[in-house]
Structures are given as C-alpha cells and as structure tokens.
Enzyme design. Structure first.
Site, PDB file in Angstrom:
ATOM      1  NE  ARG A   1      13.857  13.019 -24.340  1.00 38.45           N
ATOM      2  CZ  ARG A   1      13.484  13.740 -25.372  1.00 38.45           C
ATOM      3  NH1 ARG A   1      14.179  14.773 -25.756  1.00 38.45           N
ATOM      4  NH2 ARG A   1      12.391  13.423 -26.035  1.00 38.45           N
TER       5      ARG A   1
ATOM      6  CE  LYS B   1      -1.674   5.255  -9.884  1.00 37.54           C
ATOM      7  NZ  LYS B   1      -1.278   6.349  -8.984  1.00 37.54           N
TER       8      LYS B   1
ATOM      9  CG  ASP C   1      -2.532  -1.195  -8.211  1.00 37.87           C
ATOM     10  OD1 ASP C   1      -2.139  -0.960  -7.048  1.00 37.87           O
ATOM     11  OD2 ASP C   1      -3.583  -0.709  -8.670  1.00 37.87           O
ATOM     12  CG  HIS C   2       2.405   0.904  -4.927  1.00 39.12           C
ATOM     13  ND1 HIS C   2       1.768   1.943  -5.531  1.00 39.12           N
ATOM     14  CD2 HIS C   2       2.390   1.193  -3.600  1.00 39.12           C
ATOM     15  CE1 HIS C   2       1.387   2.828  -4.615  1.00 39.12           C
ATOM     16  NE2 HIS C   2       1.755   2.392  -3.430  1.00 39.12           N
TER      17      HIS C   2
ATOM     18  CE  LYS D   1       0.379  -0.015  -0.222  1.00 43.35           C
ATOM     19  NZ  LYS D   1       1.406   0.826   0.354  1.00 43.35           N
TER      20      LYS D   1
ATOM     21  CD  GLU E   1      -1.703   9.612  -0.092  1.00 45.71           C
ATOM     22  OE1 GLU E   1      -0.482   9.508  -0.235  1.00 45.71           O
ATOM     23  OE2 GLU E   1      -2.479   9.919  -1.005  1.00 45.71           O
TER      24      GLU E   1
ATOM     25  CG  ASP F   1      -3.059   9.641  -7.491  1.00 49.47           C
ATOM     26  OD1 ASP F   1      -2.167   9.262  -8.262  1.00 49.47           O
ATOM     27  OD2 ASP F   1      -2.855   9.951  -6.298  1.00 49.47           O
TER      28      ASP F   1
ATOM     29  CG  HIS G   1      -3.369   2.358  -5.641  1.00 53.41           C
ATOM     30  ND1 HIS G   1      -2.533   1.641  -6.451  1.00 53.41           N
ATOM     31  CD2 HIS G   1      -2.812   3.595  -5.536  1.00 53.41           C
ATOM     32  CE1 HIS G   1      -1.521   2.410  -6.824  1.00 53.41           C
ATOM     33  NE2 HIS G   1      -1.673   3.596  -6.285  1.00 53.41           N
TER      34      HIS G   1
ATOM     35  CE  LYS H   1      -2.259  12.880  -3.254  1.00 51.34           C
ATOM     36  NZ  LYS H   1      -1.468  11.699  -2.863  1.00 51.34           N
TER      37      LYS H   1
END
Ligand code: BG6
Length: 518
Positions: free
Chosen positions: A59, A164, A193-194, A198, A232, A251, A256, A356
């Site tokens: 935008r 995702k 899906d990253h 890997k 994490e 998430d 993943h 996390k």
C-alpha cells in the site's frame, strides 16, 4: 572434502527459467529481514537467471527508486553479505515496486500492467507470487490474481508461496486449501515452513537414509523414546499482538516441530522425489494417535513466562509485554507426550517441547536408545552407558553420539562419553539461511521442502483437539515459569521412569547440562 557450498551448487545443476518474483507485503519485516537479503545471496552466487526481476507490492506509495533505496540500498540486513559494494547496485536495479490496495480486486489490473513492463520482451512471464501479508488476505489475493488471469499457465508457469501460519485451526486450514485450490493447482502452491529449509533439518533424512548403521536401529526394538526441543531465550518482543492469537502450539508445534517429527519418524520414501517424500510424511501424520481429553490433561502441559530478574536486569513477564492482555491465557511454553501408531513406532513415546524465555536458544532432536538387556557391569557398581544420538538443529549445528567407554585403570568403570561432529568443520563458508534454499527450490519448481495441503490438514487434525480443550476447559491449568528457566516444573511429570529427565542442552552441543545465561 566437499563443502556445503559445493553441495548447494551441485544440487543446482537444473537450468533456472527467467522469472519474476512478486512479493505481497513488500514493506513488511520478513521482506526486509529475509526475502530480499537471501535473494541477494543467490544473486551474488550467480544463481539468478539471465532475466530476473523482483516486484514489491504494497500500500505504501513508493516509486521503483524510493523502494530500491529503502528496501535494498539502505536495508541494514544486507550488511553481512560479502561483495556488497560491487553487487548491491546491480541487484537493486532488478527491484521494482507497485503500490496497490490488495483488498481491491480491480486494483490488480495495475499489477498486471506493471508486470508486462518489467520484462518487456516476455509476454507471459514465469511468476512466483510470494504471500507475505497478514493471512486474512491470502484468499483475497489468490482470487484477485485469478480474476485477472494471473493464475493461468498458458505461457509461463505461475507459483504461489504461502507464508505461515497456514490456517488458525483445522477448519480454517481446510478452508484456505479449498479456496486456493479453486484458483491454483496443488503443484502451483508452495506452503513454506522455514524449518524445512534448515541444512540440519534436511540432514536428518540424509543421516537416516544414507548410512547403513542407523536405519536398522531406527524402530521400537532399539529406541526407547524421542525428544524434540525448540527453546528460545527471547520473549515475544514487539510481536505480542500476533502471539496473543497464536501461542506456542500454533506458532511452533503445529508447523515447525511436527514437520521435524515427520522427517525423524517417516518411512524411507520410494524415491527422492517431492511426492514420494511427501507421501511418507503424510502417512506419518495420519499415524499420530489422536489425543482424548484424558490424554490432553495428562500428557500436554502449557505454561507462560513470568517476570524475573536476571543479572540485575528485570525481565518482563508475558502478561506485561506490549500488546498482551493482563489476563492472557496464551501459552508461551508447551510440552506434550504422544504416540505414533504404526509398526515402526508402536508404544515408543515421543516428546515435543518448545517455549520462549527459556535459558538459551537451542533446537535439537534427541534419540534415546534402549539400554542393554543384560547389565554385565552392574555387579561392579558400574552404571550402564546410555546411548543417545543428538541432532543439533541450531546453534552449534552438528551431531552428538553418547556411548559407554572403559575408564582407564583397574576394574571396569564405564563412563558415557561424547563423540561429536560439527558443521563448522565441514565448510569455511556460512551455512545457508533456510529462505535462500527454499526460494531457490521454488524457482526451480522443486516442492520437496514445502508442505503439501493434505499434510498441513493432517497436522492440524492432531493439534486441533488440544486447542479446543484448552479453549473450552478453564480447569486445564496454565503454569507460570520464571523467565530464564526450562519451563513449568510440572513438565517433568511427562517423562516417567527411573533416572529419566528431559535433556537440558546448552548452547555448545557437547556441553551437557550446562545452562547459558539469557
Ligand atoms: C517463527 C515463529 O515461525 O519461528 C517465531 O513465528 C519463532 O515465534 C521462530 O521465534 C523460530 O525460528 P528459528 O529459525 O529462529 O528457530
């Protein structure tokens, strides 16, 4: 010794067609942090075809020039790239921009017109449409592209990469698949899906299927349990608004970690082709034992980080983070124990854990082998060795095998020792970022490392009852855990058995049990 860069080149022998990449969400964080810098890596390595262009869509009212300036030339995420001075201006020249309201179908005429100007001598170019917008726009974008004929492959091919989250639950994932499939064929849709991009995740298949010593042991006869951890140390940062509607289960686990599980546990594919591999992954998802309400209350644990002080620094609790409700019941930690009902894995417990604000950032897969049937050394007060194979996904990428060895000296003292391999030893080059690999694969039409529609639905099928139970039953507890710890203490009850605990890894692969500070 061949290095990883060499392998990447080897896998890239296919000719890459001339093409355009259209990025919806061109001024978003993912585009600045990952997409453009990783395509720049491909450019520097000479992987882009002779005629290539990137078209940002958003935008914001950029011109081509002002977008190049902001998204490429002044983008701080390019700074780590080698040869930056020589190549950046040439790369920037490939980047274009069109401003349009993605919510208005009529506006897509402007996109179509811009596309014809970008590669002027190509009437119907090959195009990848990358959907990196809020997910609620995905169906609108797909429909609008189709309304202007931009899904048709009469001339060039058309592919769509969908970021995702793919759905919010089973029903929305099914709906999204259904709507996308009205306009695009399954082989045009690339659900990214990253984790699958890997290097260390891809290596799971290579280790399992290219070595003769692991696969014969890879079953219920020899494996006691399998643990998958993705920890994490960061909190939700400025993503509180998004995370409130997601939580750790949506998430990280639904996508993943279940994708990781599928590579650890699937059967060998008949060929190394996208569909043969994806068939096996889907069979695995279909074999996940559905969780009853009783299983959910006994075998699934959720938690939320609470405020604490680490080295005199106050770490906010989740409920104090920006964009988060003070009474939030969104989980920042989840752990579950479950089973895969097939011949290979019957009765072997699988454990997945993610959170996390844990002590360190580390992801790994831990294969615990069964102990010897006969403890020959037990009468000599010696402990039996524990055989464990660890695939370190990140950081300090590598593999670690633990086995028993005689301690030099009298008697037969057995000690469990570590034998490790680290990716750093294999290459002087960097390990490529997942986005670099995944975008290159899509450019070549290779969907192996992308999730297929049926698998995504089957993984939701497994997760959906847990989410529904959490939503509907206020009696199911959400445990607090102080930021910087390994999650709710209660999670230890999931792993039952003498001397059995979760492996609490440190940043350094072979330093067992040592915690890293936040
Ligand atoms: C993303 C999640 O998909 O993966 C984030 O939305 C998470 O919350 C991230 O931090 C983890 O990815 P990685 O590659 O850092 O393990």
């Amino acid at each position: 010794m061949p290095n990883i860069k060499h392998h990447l080149k080897m896998s890239n022998q296919k000719k890459i067609d001339n093409q355009v990449l259209v990025i919806f969400g061109a001024s978003g964080d993912l585009t600045a942090r990952k997409l453009l810098p990783e395509i720049f890596h491909l450019f520097c390595k000479g992987y882009l075809p002779e005629k290539y262009a990137i078209l940002g869509v958003g935008r914001s009212p950029f011109s081509d020039e002002s977008y190049r300036q902001e998204a490429v030339l002044e983008n701080p995420h390019f700074s780590s790239v080698k040869d930056i001075d020589n190549n950046l201006k040439k790369f920037a020249a490939l980047v274009h921009y069109v401003s349009l309201d993605t919510g208005k179908e009529a506006a897509y005429a402007g996109l179509k017109e811009k596309l014809t100007n970008i590669l002027p001598d190509t009437l119907d170019p090959n195009i990848i449409f990358y959907l990196s917008t809020p997910p609620k726009l995905y169906i609108m974008i797909a429909n609008s592209l189709a309304a202007h004929g931009m899904n048709l492959e009469d001339g060039g091919w058309k592919r769509v990469i969908v970021e995702k989250p793919f759905g919010y639950d089973l029903a929305t994932a099914q709906q999204l698949n259904k709507e996308l499939l009205k306009k695009f064929k399954e082989d045009q849709i690339y659900r990214i899906d990253h984790y699958l991009g890997k290097e260390t995740v891809q290596n799971l298949m290579v280790t399992r299927f290219s070595n003769s010593i692991f696969e014969p042991l890879w079953n219920r006869n020899y494996i006691h349990r399998i643990e998958i951890t993705a920890a994490e140390n960061v909190g939700v940062g400025n993503r509180g608004g998004y995370y409130e509607g997601a939580g750790a289960m949506r998430d990280m686990i639904q996508n993943h970690l279940l994708q990781l599980l599928s590579l650890v546990a699937m059967e060998p594919p008949s060929h190394m082709t996208p569909n043969a591999i994806r068939n096996e992954k889907d069979k695995l998802f279909q074999s996940l034992r559905p969780m009853s309400l009783e299983d959910i209350s006994n075998n699934v644990i959720r938690g939320q980080y609470t405020s604490t002080k680490i080295n005199d620094e106050v770490i906010l609790g989740y409920r104090e983070e920006q964009g988060v409700s003070a009474t939030s019941r969104t989980e920042t930690f989840a752990a579950l124990k479950f089973y895969v009902d097939n011949w290979r894995w019957a009765d072997v417990p699988f454990y997945i854990r993610t959170g996390k604000r844990l002590p360190t950032r580390v992801s790994e897969v831990v294969i615990h082998f069964k102990p010897n049937h006969l403890h020959l050394f037990k009468d000599m007060r010696m402990i039996n060795a524990q055989n464990v194979l660890i695939f370190r996904i990140q950081p300090n990428e590598g593999i670690l095998l633990k086995f028993g060895l005689k301690v030099p000296g009298t008697g037969n003292m057995v000690k469990t020792v570590n034998m490790d391999f680290q990716y750093d030893d294999l290459t002087e080059d960097y390990v490529p970022d997942p986005y670099e690999r995944l975008i290159l694969d899509c450019m070549q039409g290779d969907a192996t490392l992308y999730a297929r529609g049926d698998s995504v639905e089957n993984s939701w099928q497994f997760i959906d009852p847990i989410l529904r139970a959490w939503e509907n039953d206020p009696e199911i507890p959400i445990y607090g855990y102080p930021a910087g710890t390994w999650g709710p203490e209660h999670m230890d009850t999931l792993i039952e058995g003498t001397n059995m605990v979760w492996r609490n890894p440190s940043k350094n692969l072979s330093h067992d049990g040592e915690y890293c500070e936040l």
